[in-house]
Structures are given as structure tokens and as C-alpha cells.
Design an enzyme around this catalytic site. Structure first.
Site, PDB file in Angstrom:
ATOM      1  N   CYS A 114       0.823  -1.229   0.000  1.00 39.66           N
ATOM      2  CA  CYS A 114       0.000   0.000   0.000  1.00 39.66           C
ATOM      3  C   CYS A 114       0.851   1.270   0.000  1.00 39.66           C
ATOM      4  O   CYS A 114       0.368   2.344  -0.347  1.00 39.66           O
ATOM      5  CB  CYS A 114      -0.943   0.008   1.193  1.00 39.66           C
ATOM      6  N   HIS A 250      -3.182   7.575   1.862  1.00 37.96           N
ATOM      7  CA  HIS A 250      -3.609   6.254   1.409  1.00 37.96           C
ATOM      8  C   HIS A 250      -5.021   6.043   1.931  1.00 37.96           C
ATOM      9  O   HIS A 250      -5.309   6.325   3.093  1.00 37.96           O
ATOM     10  CB  HIS A 250      -2.654   5.195   1.966  1.00 37.96           C
ATOM     11  N   ASN A 280     -10.112   0.279  -0.352  1.00 42.23           N
ATOM     12  CA  ASN A 280      -8.650   0.293  -0.288  1.00 42.23           C
ATOM     13  C   ASN A 280      -8.096  -0.333  -1.575  1.00 42.23           C
ATOM     14  O   ASN A 280      -8.235  -1.529  -1.796  1.00 42.23           O
ATOM     15  CB  ASN A 280      -8.209  -0.507   0.948  1.00 42.23           C
TER      16      ASN A 280
END
Ligand code: UT7
Length: 323
Positions: A114, A250, A280
Site C-alpha cells: 500500500c 492512502h 482500499n
């Protein structure tokens, strides 16, 4: 004169299929209310059957090229941040290079889960400052829907697919933090936290595996480490949170985003939020947020942006750039 890696164009691609939280209610023991309140996610996009990461990355790249008014041969290098490449090798980045019809340059994948996009931005910046490349296409693209365990309600509701791309170009600056371009980067990893977030398979185990996450543990690290890394990066640039026009985090969890913004003394009105619509999307989440933020008219030339991300590794970091 100081050389700077300046944003020349941005673009994104989201697969057509949108899955609302309610669809999960029929599959597993969950509720729209739980997903919304615990994560802030309302819907996500999933890639079509047969649609790959390089396919989505190519579409995002074309959008960024169009935004920049450039053609593929104007690009010297492609860095594709992904943990879900099409094949074990070659890199998905070389597939994008071929799809774009590029006749030169070089391309490679970068894997920091990520945090992949901030690691890729930092690498592209170093390549530009060292004179290795003048224009770098930096992409984040993921098909996490392929590594989700659909029986694990604690993870399957959280992820989505998509791609975002940014073109960085060498330009002259004055050497002050009023310059456009990347002003500072801060990268970190700590391999002792491997078990907090990983895929239980891979090439050397001859399985594909599924994503496994100790959500609470990752949450705890995120809340502590994201504000720290963003503060450090701002410090390196000689700037403070008060100078930030947009935090571009993020997009994993609205509660983590809120807490990080709070620790930085930033109101939520200064945060680009896409988690509700994308879920996500790992390395794709920041370039998606940049592209959507610009499209919405939020991010404007000259704005100071603080990006930050954390993910498997653990790996985390922040990039400060003036748009
Ligand atoms: O992108 C990489 C970085 N990743 C992240 O930043 C993710 C970090 N972690 C998180 O975002 C949060 O920890 C989650 C959203 C994953 C979970 O939120 P939480 O507040 O930490 O919940 P929890 O894991 O402590 O679970 C609370 C309860 C549990 O039930 P009990 O044990 O309290 O009875 C779970 O079994 O919620 C239950 N639960 C669910 N209930 C309904 C877990 N998943 C679900 C679900 N639907 N989908």
C-alpha cells in the site's frame, strides 16, 4: 537553478463494475452499517473477469499522457507500483510499455504494497534528480479482488481495484520550498511486522495465496506512523502542517485518515477523500485520489500536497510535493 521533478499530468482508471456494501450482506455475515462505520467504505470497483493490472495501468497511463499533452515516446521510464502484477514475470510495467507502443526507455515494477506509490514517487524523483530520466510515468495499479479470501469478512469488504498515473518531468526550480515539484520524501520499513499484513502464498511456495491482515494491529501502527512520517517529510522540506493545502492519504480507513489529519492539525476539509467510493486499492489509492482530486477542482497548480501511506512490510512513507 535546482532541478525538480514536477507533475506534468495525471489520470486514472476505475473498472466498470461497482459493488455497494449491501451486496456483501447477501454473501457473508456483515452489514452496510458495520462497513461504513468501521472503515468509511461505501462501495468499490472490481475488475472484470480477465481484466488485469497492466490493462488498468495502461488506461490510467493514457489518461495521464492526454492530460500532459504528451505521447508515449516522450516518456523515459515507467515505474509501476503493484503487488498484483499480471504474471510472475515480466513486470507489468513492461506490458504497459508495450501496450503504449513505446519504442525506447525502461520500465519496471516496484513492490511496497500500500506504500508502493510513495516509494515509486521517491524513486522517480531520485532518477530525475540524478539525470537518469527526464520524464517518468509513475503508476499505481492493483487487482486486489484476486487475492481476497471471500470467506474472511474482516478483509473481503475492504479492498477494491483500480489504477492511477502521474507523469513527473524535470524542470528548473529556484531551490526553495516555493518551487513546484517534489520537495521532500521520507521512506521507512520494518520487516519484523510481516505477520500484520501479508499474502499467504507466492512463487516459491507455488500458491497464489490470500491476503491476511491483523486489522487492529495495522490500525495501531497506521495511527502512530503516518503522522510521524508526514511530519518528518515536511520538516525535511522546511515546511509545517500549516503550509499544507491538501493531505492526500492512502485510502484504507476513514478513521485512520481522520486521526492522522487531527494529529497534523488539519481539518478534514483539507483532505482528499475517495475511500468511500474506491475502498482500499493499495498502491493505486494515492494516484487515484490525486486524479480525482484534480478532476473535482480541489487540487490546483501551486497547492502544497502531503501524501502518506502504510502497508504490508510494514512499509510506510510520505512525499511532499507542490502541484
Ligand atoms: O492498506 C493497508 C493498511 N490497512 C489498513 O490500514 C487497515 C487497518 N485496519 C482497519 O482498517 C480496521 O482494523 C478494520 C476496518 C479492518 C477493522 O476495524 P476494527 O474496529 O479494528 O474492528 P475489529 O477487527 O476489532 O473487529 C470488531 C468486530 C469483531 O467482532 P467481536 O470480536 O468484537 O465480536 C469482528 O469479528 O467486528 C467483527 N467484524 C465484522 N462484523 C461485521 C469483522 N469484520 C466484520 C464485518 N462485518 N465485515
Amino acid at each position: 537553478m535546482t532541478k525538480r521533478a514536477v507533475v506534468r499530468g495525471v489520470g486514472h482508471y476505475l473498472p466498470e463494475r461497482i459493488v455497494e456494501n449491501a451486496e456483501f450482506e447477501a454473501m457473508i455475515d456483515t452489514s452496510d452499517e458495520w462497513i461504513r462505520t468501521r472503515s468509511g467504505i461505501e462501495r468499490r470497483h472490481f475488475a472484470a473477469e480477465g481484466q488485469t493490472t497492466s490493462d488498468m495501468a495502461t488506461r490510467a497511463a493514457r489518461a495521464a499522457l492526454a492530460d500532459a499533452g504528451l505521447v508515449p515516446d516522450d516518456i523515459d521510464a515507467i515505474i509501476l507500483a503493484t503487488s498484483t502484477a499480471d504474471l510472475t514475470f515480466p513486470s507489468a510495467a513492461t506490458m504497459v510499455q508495450a501496450n503504449l507502443g513505446m519504442s525506447g526507455g525502461f520500465a519496471f515494477d516496484l513492490q511496497a504494497v500500500c506504500a508502493g506509490f510513495v516509494f515509486a514517487l521517491s524513486n522517480a524523483n531520485a532518477m530525475i534528480l540524478s539525470g537518469q530520466a527526464n520524464r517518468v510515468l509513475v503508476i499505481g495499479a492493483e487487482t486486489f479482488s484476486r487475492i481476497i479470501d471471500w470467506n474472511d469478512r474482516s478483509t473481503c469488504v475492504l479492498f477494491g481495484d483500480g489504477a492511477g498515473a502521474l507523469i513527473l518531468e524535470a524542470q528548473d526550480g529556484q531551490g526553495s520550498n516555493a518551487d513546484r515539484g517534489i520537495l521532500a520524501t521520507d521512506l521507512n520499513s520494518d520487516g519484523q511486522y510481516k505477520d500484520a499484513l501479508y499474502v499467504d502464498g507466492g512463487v516459491s511456495t507455488q500458491t497464489t495465496g490470500h491476503l491476511r491482515m491483523q486489522g487492529k494491529e495495522v490500525f495501531r501502527h497506521a495511527v502512530e506512523k503516518l503522522a510521524q512520517t508526514a511530519h518528518r517529510a515536511l520538516d525535511k522540506a522546511g515546511l509545517s502542517p500549516a503550509d499544507v493545502d491538501w493531505m492526500v492519504p492512502h485510502q484504507a480507513n476513514l478513521r485512520i485518515i481522520r486521526s492522522t489529519a487531527q494529529k497534523m492539525g488539519l481539518p478534514l476539509s483539507k483532505v482528499i477523500l475517495t475511500v468511500q467510493d474506491h475502498g482500499n486499492t493499495s498502491a493505486a489509492s494515492i494516484p487515484l485520489a490525486l486524479s480525482v482530486g484534480k478532476e473535482r477542482g480541489q487540487i490546483k497548480q501551486g497547492d502544497l500536497l502531503a501524501t502518506e501511506a502504510i502497508g504490508g512490510g510494514l512499509a510506510w512513507g510520505s512525499v511532499i510535493l507542490r502541484w
